[in-house]
Every structure is written in C-alpha cells, then in structure tokens.
Design an enzyme around this catalytic site. Structure first.
Site, PDB file in Angstrom:
ATOM      1  N   ASN A 171      -4.025   3.784  -4.535  1.00 41.77           N
ATOM      2  CA  ASN A 171      -3.973   2.524  -3.776  1.00 41.77           C
ATOM      3  C   ASN A 171      -4.171   1.322  -4.712  1.00 41.77           C
ATOM      4  O   ASN A 171      -5.129   1.277  -5.488  1.00 41.77           O
ATOM      5  CB  ASN A 171      -5.052   2.527  -2.694  1.00 41.77           C
ATOM      6  CG  ASN A 171      -4.754   3.520  -1.599  1.00 41.77           C
ATOM      7  OD1 ASN A 171      -3.931   3.295  -0.726  1.00 41.77           O
ATOM      8  ND2 ASN A 171      -5.436   4.676  -1.655  1.00 41.77           N
ATOM      9  N   GLU A 190      -0.174   9.722   8.580  1.00 42.58           N
ATOM     10  CA  GLU A 190      -1.586   9.832   8.263  1.00 42.58           C
ATOM     11  C   GLU A 190      -2.389  10.120   9.526  1.00 42.58           C
ATOM     12  O   GLU A 190      -1.976   9.800  10.647  1.00 42.58           O
ATOM     13  CB  GLU A 190      -2.095   8.539   7.618  1.00 42.58           C
ATOM     14  CG  GLU A 190      -1.462   8.216   6.283  1.00 42.58           C
ATOM     15  CD  GLU A 190      -2.004   6.933   5.704  1.00 42.58           C
ATOM     16  OE1 GLU A 190      -2.479   6.953   4.556  1.00 42.58           O
ATOM     17  OE2 GLU A 190      -1.954   5.887   6.402  1.00 42.58           O
ATOM     18  N   ASP A 212       2.082   1.679   2.382  1.00 32.59           N
ATOM     19  CA  ASP A 212       1.022   2.260   3.216  1.00 32.59           C
ATOM     20  C   ASP A 212       0.826   1.418   4.476  1.00 32.59           C
ATOM     21  O   ASP A 212       1.133   0.215   4.503  1.00 32.59           O
ATOM     22  CB  ASP A 212      -0.267   2.325   2.406  1.00 32.59           C
ATOM     23  CG  ASP A 212      -1.309   3.209   3.074  1.00 32.59           C
ATOM     24  OD1 ASP A 212      -0.953   3.947   3.997  1.00 32.59           O
ATOM     25  OD2 ASP A 212      -2.479   3.140   2.640  1.00 32.59           O
ATOM     26  N   GLU A 228      -3.463  11.996  -2.333  1.00 36.25           N
ATOM     27  CA  GLU A 228      -3.863  10.583  -2.431  1.00 36.25           C
ATOM     28  C   GLU A 228      -5.249  10.502  -3.059  1.00 36.25           C
ATOM     29  O   GLU A 228      -6.190  11.193  -2.638  1.00 36.25           O
ATOM     30  CB  GLU A 228      -3.870   9.911  -1.066  1.00 36.25           C
ATOM     31  CG  GLU A 228      -4.276   8.434  -1.136  1.00 36.25           C
ATOM     32  CD  GLU A 228      -4.257   7.756   0.236  1.00 36.25           C
ATOM     33  OE1 GLU A 228      -4.537   6.541   0.286  1.00 36.25           O
ATOM     34  OE2 GLU A 228      -3.966   8.432   1.244  1.00 36.25           O
TER      35      GLU A 228
END
Length: 860
Positions: free
Chosen positions: A701, A820, A763, A641
């Site tokens: 993102n 996460e 997410d 990420e």
C-alpha cells in the site's frame, strides 16, 4: 508584558544636582585659591618670576642684538651706494646728503644709530648726530675745515649754514689708529668705547667699514656709532617690571652699559667693574652706590660668563635680589658679552602676587556671574520641564494640552509641541488600530477581538457556533482576493438571512465565523439549530438574495452549548473549533455539538502522534501478509498483500485504521512508507528463499504523499535490487481517492513504474470517487473492490449489483478483480458464481507474519 518599569533613581533632581555641584565647585575653587595665596604662593611666585625673567632676558638679548645690528646695516647701505662707482675720491660735501638720509632712517621701528660719519684718506671728515631734545628728533652736522682738515665745526643744524655751536682745533683724523687699521684690514670692525671728541661725558661705540670703488680704490671709511649708555635704557622697554636693573658687560667682563644713570669713564676699567651708580628704580627697593659696589663683586661678574646662570645677592638690609645672566653677540660675533638682569625678589613677588590675586578675584567674580546666569537659565529651563513631566498622565490619556503664555527654551518648546502632536497622533492611531483589530474591513463584521472587547454581547448566553467555509481559502488562491471578498460577503449575507434575528456575527479567520445566538436555550433546541446551520451549505432554495445563488458554499459548523463568561470565551471558541473538525470528517454541511469526548480524542491523537514518532525511532512496527487466492487454483498461493502492524510495549496492538490517517496528516507516512517498502522486499526475499514461488507478487500500500516524493521510484527499485527480487514481484496499491489528487504527477510516476515491470492495483474501488473517465487515462493492472460492497453481498441486492458491475468493468479493461473481506463459504461461492477470479479475506487466512507462510497456503 510589564505595565510599569522600576528604575533605580538618584535621590535628587537634575536641577538640584547641578545647583549643588555649582555651589560646591565655587566653594572649593575659593578655598583652593585662599590656600594657595596663604601657603603655596611663594614657591610658585619664585618659579613664575624666574621663568618670566628668563623669558624677558631672551627678549632683552634679541632687542640688544637688533640694536647692535643697526651700524652694520647702515654701513652696508652706504658702502653699496659707491662700490660700483668710478669715482677716484669722495669729498665730505658729496656724501653729506647720503649720510643725512641714513641718520634719518628708522631701520628698526623708532630706533636708529646715534651718529654716522665718513672720513676720507686725506683726513676730510663729515658726521651727522641724532639727538633727542624735548622728545623731538634733531639732526646736527659735524665737519672739518681748513687746508689740513684739522678744525672740527659742530653745527646746530644739519647744514653748514647752521650756527656753529662748538669748534675743536687740532682735530686730525689721520692720526687715529682705526683709520690705519681700516686701510690695512680692508674689512669692517668694531671700536672700543671712546669719549666724544667735544663732550667727554658721551661714550661712543663705532662700527667702521672701508668703502671702495669699482676698481678697488679706498674712498674712505664709513662709521656708524651708538651710545652704550642708551643701550640699557633702550632694552629696558621690553622688561615686564619697572624696577629691573640691567648691566651689559663686554668681552673683558667690563661694564659697557647700565640702566642706571650714565656711568662715568672711570667705571670702564675691569678692575673697577663692581663700582656702580646708585640703583635708580621707579618703584621698589633702592640700592645705594656703595651697596651696589659691594654686591657686584668680581666673583658675581665672573659668574656672568656662564650662560643662563642666576644667583641671589642680599643687601645689607636683608633685601634679596636675583641676578640672571644671558650671553649676547653681534652678527659678526666681534662684539659680545653678557646681560645681567638684577631684580628685587620682594618687588618681583609682590608684583606677581598682586597680579595673581587681582586675576583670581576677577575670575571668581566672573564665575559668580556665570553661576548666577546659569542658575537663572536652569530655573527657566527646568520649571516648564517639570510642568511637562507632571502632565505625563495627559499623554497616556491622549489629552495633552500645550504650555500657554509662557516663554520657553527651544528644546522645551519642541518637547511640549512633540508631546502635543504625539497625543493627537496616538489618539488617531489608537482609533485606527482599534478598527483594524475590532472591525473586519472585508465583511464589515466585528472581529473576534471586537466581540471579546464587549462582554455584554455574550455574557449570559449559552450557545455559540463556529461556521467554517472550507472552500474559501482555495477560492482566494485561485480567483484572487477581490473575488474571494465578494464570495465571503455573499456568505455573510446568507447567514444574516438564515440565522435567527439578533444573532451576533463576527469574523474569526479567513473563512471562519462565530455566531452567538441571542437567547438562552435548552438541550432540545440544539437539533433545530443543527438544521439551520446545515442549511447554510446544503439548502439550495432561494433565500431572497439572488447574489448568493452565484456561489457554492462548502463547509461545516460546530456548536458549543454551555454557560459563557469572559474568562471562558477562549475555551468556548476552542471547543467549537474542535466540533468543526469532527464535523468535517463526516462530510459537507455537517454540524456537531461539542462534547468532551471530542477533546479527549484530540488529546489522544496528540499523544498517539508522539508515540508514533517514538515508534519509528524504536522499531516498534512489523510486517504481516494476507494471501490473495486464485479461485481457479486454491491449493497454492502466488499473491499476497503486505500490511503494517504496530505493537506498543504499554498499550499493545494499535489498529492501522487509527494511526495510518494520523501519519498521513502529520507527514510521518513518508518515513513509515519507506520502512514498509524496505521490510516488504526483505521479507518477500526470505519467503522465496524458503521455497515460495519466485514469481510471487506482493501488494504494498502506497499513499498519495509517498508517490509525490521525487525519490520514491529510486528507493523502491533500490530495495528490489538489494534483495535480489524482480520488479514484477511488487505490486503498488493505491486507493481510488489518490487518483483524484495531483493526477498528472501520480500518473507519470505510475507509468514509469509499469514500464519497468512494477504492477499497479487500485484499492477500495467504488468507495467514493469512482469514474470511468479517469480509468481510461490511468495505468493499472488490477482492481480491488471495497469490502463494504462484499460484506453483505448475500443480503443486499444493490451491493451485489455494484460487485457485478465492477466485475464487468474489470473484464472490459482485461484486468483481474480482487474481492476483499471474504469471510464465509457462502460469500465465496456467490462471488465464484458471479465470475470473480481472486479473493482475499479471513476465510482463507488472517494477516500473519511472513515466517508463518510456506509455498502452499491452506484455508484457515
């Protein structure tokens, strides 16, 4: 805004200025006139006199030439009467009536020829004279008789039956040289001056025209005669001065006529032309015959030949005369000469001076009358005007009273009436404006301005609340103002029922209200009022008003606790609004009391926003990556990420949690997001070149605002192509909350990205708006469960159950689940036991710069 205006004023009023100007101008005009009369008049009078004499001379010549045209016109009329006849001869009897009619005709007003006559070739002669006797016009006839036509009879009347007053014997026209000239030349001509046949003192001047019949045979000669002595007296009538002397000279410079007494035949010769009769004047100075003979010398007469010339002559007594000369001529130019106007300079200047002085006195008198009338008019105008000006305070106080029982000028009356109407209109508009400003039409509550205009309503109190209905604006946009009006009135009714009695309510904004509580409270009372304010949005129990049950109120409130004064009220209202903003971040219905840290945080956000703009311009951001591990093969990493970090020169590291939300609120997330995409693609390309997997998938993102940009997809693919990556190397991460905003637009964009090979991950799944309904219609390739559920999975059975449910959900959609926030081995083993395939967290690696990673990522 200035309340008063400072003007630069004149030291006197308009009325005084006008009066003073009138007096000064009157005095100056009088002084200039007196100076002109005493000093500068002579030259002006001389110039004026000369111009006047020249103008008069032109009139004299025109009149004289008209007078000399009389015989010409008379002869033409007679000749045309017989020019088409077939008569071989005319007798005196045949033409007598025609001649008599011509002598009676006034061709130019009251002027006519003095005598007309007709002579036949055989000497037959007939004539008619026009005489002025005692101001009466008398016509008498002259006619020849006898076989030889040699006897001339002069009759008293105009017929042969009248009494004969005189007889001339041996009268023979056939021996006259002019008759022979007429027969030979066959055209009209002027004679010399000659004496009348029976009265040698009468001088005559004739214009003779031969008369022919149709065949061209001579029928006779028509003669129209005028008396030169009457010429000057006739033209004197057009002169402006009574004491002018006129001399008319002929082509040989001899005196033809004079305005004085008739001139004797001895004066007809050129050599005796300077000898004139005594200068006869009705007024002014007189010249004796001897003086006139001396003054009109041959040199002066010679000078008369120059057109428009003038000369001065001085008598023996020292008197000065002006001699002005003008040329004249008959129509056929056979009779021509000069007109001499002789004027006494003293009489001329005296007459003009008297005229000027008389005119000046009249003008000054007229000015005096006009000034007097103007003074009265100005007094009657300015007196009421000054009264109106003195009442200006009445207009400001809207208490204007019009002038009564007074006669006013229309302008002043209109001004007075206008001020009266304006006073009443201002009062009405002021009241209307006050209601608009201080009273809210929609709810009937006072406005903020209305509340602040009454300090007694809040001074001495110490608790104010700002209540904000956050869904009011959206209801107005969707349902319209009428429905939103009922909605807000229902909320006002709810506040009146729930808040303590005596609470002052006012409307501050569309969906915002201010409430000032009636008493003075202590710190311990604040929790009680927090509960009351929360109940406005969270309490679903009936409050006695069935109308309120129809609406759903969403909002928050903020309180200010402290002493309130008129000076502090803007600050108090501002601080209560800050408290509302902080309450909105917590959730619906929350109510907070303002503390100073809230304002400091707001100032910090403003300062941070300015630094954020500076950071974009100065490249203070950098990209890091945190690996995503596949539990089936922990020896290598094919996924990670991309995360943004902000390192400032003066404050060091600033957390993304702190500035990302601020960037989204201000719109700066757009340029920052474009930079993140470009840098992520660039760093990933370098990582692959260093030996990283070519199919490495990098999560980036993306905010909802970015997805709404029309060029988002084109920019993403441009960055991929410029760095020679595959579309599958990029995975777009969006939060679960993004799915709830502008769903259709976002879904279309994400479907387009997936068709071209870009992956999509959801997410923070499960953190807020999780719903199975939208997952069926939404395209995605991966689920990432929020770290809040993973962090206490070992101790919290509910969180463990949520993780298990999301794992089951991901398997049903056939997509991987990424957990996460994995920080320990125990957490990793628990997730592996539950069936989780991919994890991300500090257990494996903290986010590090791309250059710190190789193809194999070991546990840290």
């Amino acid at each position: 805004m200035k309340k008063t205006i400072s003007h630069s004023k004149y030291p006197v009023s308009l009325a005084c200025a006008l009066s003073g100007l009138a007096i000064v101008s009157f005095c100056i005009a009088g002084a200039m006139l007196a100076m002109f009369v005493s000093t500068g008049m002579d030259e002006t009078i001389r110039y004026t006199g000369e111009r006047l004499i020249q103008s008069s001379g032109a009139n004299v010549v025109q009149t004289l030439e008209d007078y000399m045209d009389l015989p010409t016109v008379t002869n033409q009329l007679f000749a045309r009467t017989y020019e088409n006849s077939d008569l071989d001869a005319l007798s005196a009897t045949q033409v007598a009536e025609t001649l008599k009619q011509l002598i009676r005709t006034d061709l130019f007003g009251h002027v006519s020829v003095d005598r007309v006559s007709f002579t036949t070739p055989d000497g037959n002669y007939v004539a008619f004279n026009r005489l002025d006797v005692n101001n009466k016009k008398i016509i008498n006839m002259e006619k020849t008789s006898g076989d030889a036509h040699n006897i001339l009879n002069v009759y008293e009347g105009s017929t042969e039956y009248s009494r004969v007053v005189e007889t001339v014997y041996d009268f023979n026209k056939l021996v006259q040289p002019w008759l022979e000239k007429a027969e030979q030349s066959k055209k009209s001509f002027w004679s010399r001056i000659y004496p009348r046949s029976y009265n040698k003192n009468d001088r005559m001047l004739a214009y003779r025209t031969p008369v022919y019949n149709r065949a061209g045979k001579l029928l006779g000669v028509i003669s129209s005669e005028i008396m030169p002595d009457s010429m000057s007296r006739y033209v004197c009538e057009v002169l402006p001065f009574k004491d002018n002397t006129i001399l008319i000279t002929g082509r040989d410079n001899n005196i033809v006529s004079s305005s004085e007494m008739p001139i004797s035949p001895a004066l007809l010769q050129p050599e005796l032309a300077s000898a004139a009769k005594e200068h006869h004047q009705a007024e002014g100075k007189r010249l004796t015959t001897k003086e006139l003979r001396q003054l009109l010398t041959p040199e002066i007469m010679e000078k008369s030949t120059h057109q428009g010339s003038s000369a001065e002559i001085t008598s023996g007594k020292g008197d000065k005369y002006i001699v002005h000369t003008i040329k004249y001529g008959s129509t056929d130019r056979e009779l021509h000469g000069h007109v001499l106007l002789i004027t006494s300079q003293d009489s001329l200047s005296g007459s003009i001076k008297k005229t000027i002085i008389a005119f000046a006195i009249k003008i000054m008198g007229l000015f005096a009358i006009v000034y007097l009338i103007a003074a009265i008019v100005l007094r009657n105008f300015f007196s009421p005007l000054n009264n109106i000006i003195g009442k200006n305070k009445d207009l400001l106080n809207m208490q204007w009273k019009p002038e009564e029982n007074k006669r006013l000028f229309p302008e002043v009356a209109t001004l007075d009436s206008s001020f009266f109407r304006l006073s009443h209109e201002l009062a009405a508009r002021t009241e209307k404006h006050r209601k608009l400003v201080e009273e809210d039409n929609l709810t009937g509550l006072p406005t903020r301005a209305g509340m602040l205009s009454k300090p007694e309503s809040y001074e001495g109190k110490n608790l104010l609340a700002r209540v904000h209905v956050s869904n009011a604006a959206n209801i107005a946009r969707v349902m319209g103002l009428e429905y939103s009006g009922r909605f807000l009135r229902s909320f006002v009714s709810r506040m009146k029922n729930i808040l303590p009695g005596g609470t002052l309510l006012c409307r501050d904004d569309f969906g915002s209200f201010l409430a000032i509580f009636p008493e003075v409270y202590e710190q311990k009372d604040l929790m009680f009022f927090e509960d009351i304010l929360q109940s406005l949005f969270l309490d679903i129990k009936s409050d006695g008003d069935a109308e309120t049950e129809r609406y759903c109120f969403i909002g928050n409130s903020g309180m200010f606790f402290g002493h309130m004064t008129q000076e502090r009220m803007p600050e108090v209202i501002l601080n209560s609004g800050i408290a509302v903003q902080h309450a909105e971040k917590i959730g619906n219905g929350e109510s907070l009391v303002f503390v100073q840290e809230m304002q400091e945080q707001g100032l910090e956000n403003i300062r941070l926003h300015e630094k954020l703009q500076h950071a974009i311009a100065n490249d203070e951001f950098h990209i890091v990556m945190q690996p995503i591990m596949n539990l089936d093969n922990q020896s290598s990493c094919n996924e990670g990420e991309s995360l943004i970090r902000w390192q400032t020169p003066d404050e060091g590291f600033i957390s993304p949690i702190k500035f990302i939300s601020l960037a989204e609120e201000s719109g700066l997330i757009i340029p920052i997001g474009r930079w993140v995409i470009a840098q992520s693609c660039k760093q990933l390309a370098k990582f692959i070149v260093r030996g990283g997997p070519k199919d490495f998938k990098l999560h980036v993102n993306i905010s909802a605002m970015q997805l709404q940009q029309p060029d988002f997809a084109s920019h993403l693919f441009t960055c991929i192509q410029e760095n020679e990556l595959m579309n599958g190397n990029i995975c777009v991460e969006i939060t679960e909350s993004t799915l709830m905003k502008h769903t259709d637009q976002i879904v279309d964009t994400l479907k387009y990205l997936r068709r071209l090979g870009v992956n999509v991950a959801i997410d923070d799944f499960g953190s807020g708006y999780s719903s199975l309904s939208y997952l069926h219609s939404f395209p995605f390739d991966c689920l990432k469960i929020d770290r809040t559920f993973v962090s206490d999975i070992l101790t919290n059975e509910k969180n463990a159950a949520v993780v298990s449910s999301v794992l089951t959900l991901a398997k049903s959609f056939n997509v991987p689940l990424v957990a996460e926030g994995v920080e320990t081995l125990e957490m990793l083993e628990k997730l592996q036991e539950m069936g989780c395939e991919r994890v991300q967290g500090y257990y494996f690696s903290r986010p590090l710069p791309f250059d710190d990673f190789t193809a194999t990522v070991n546990r840290g």
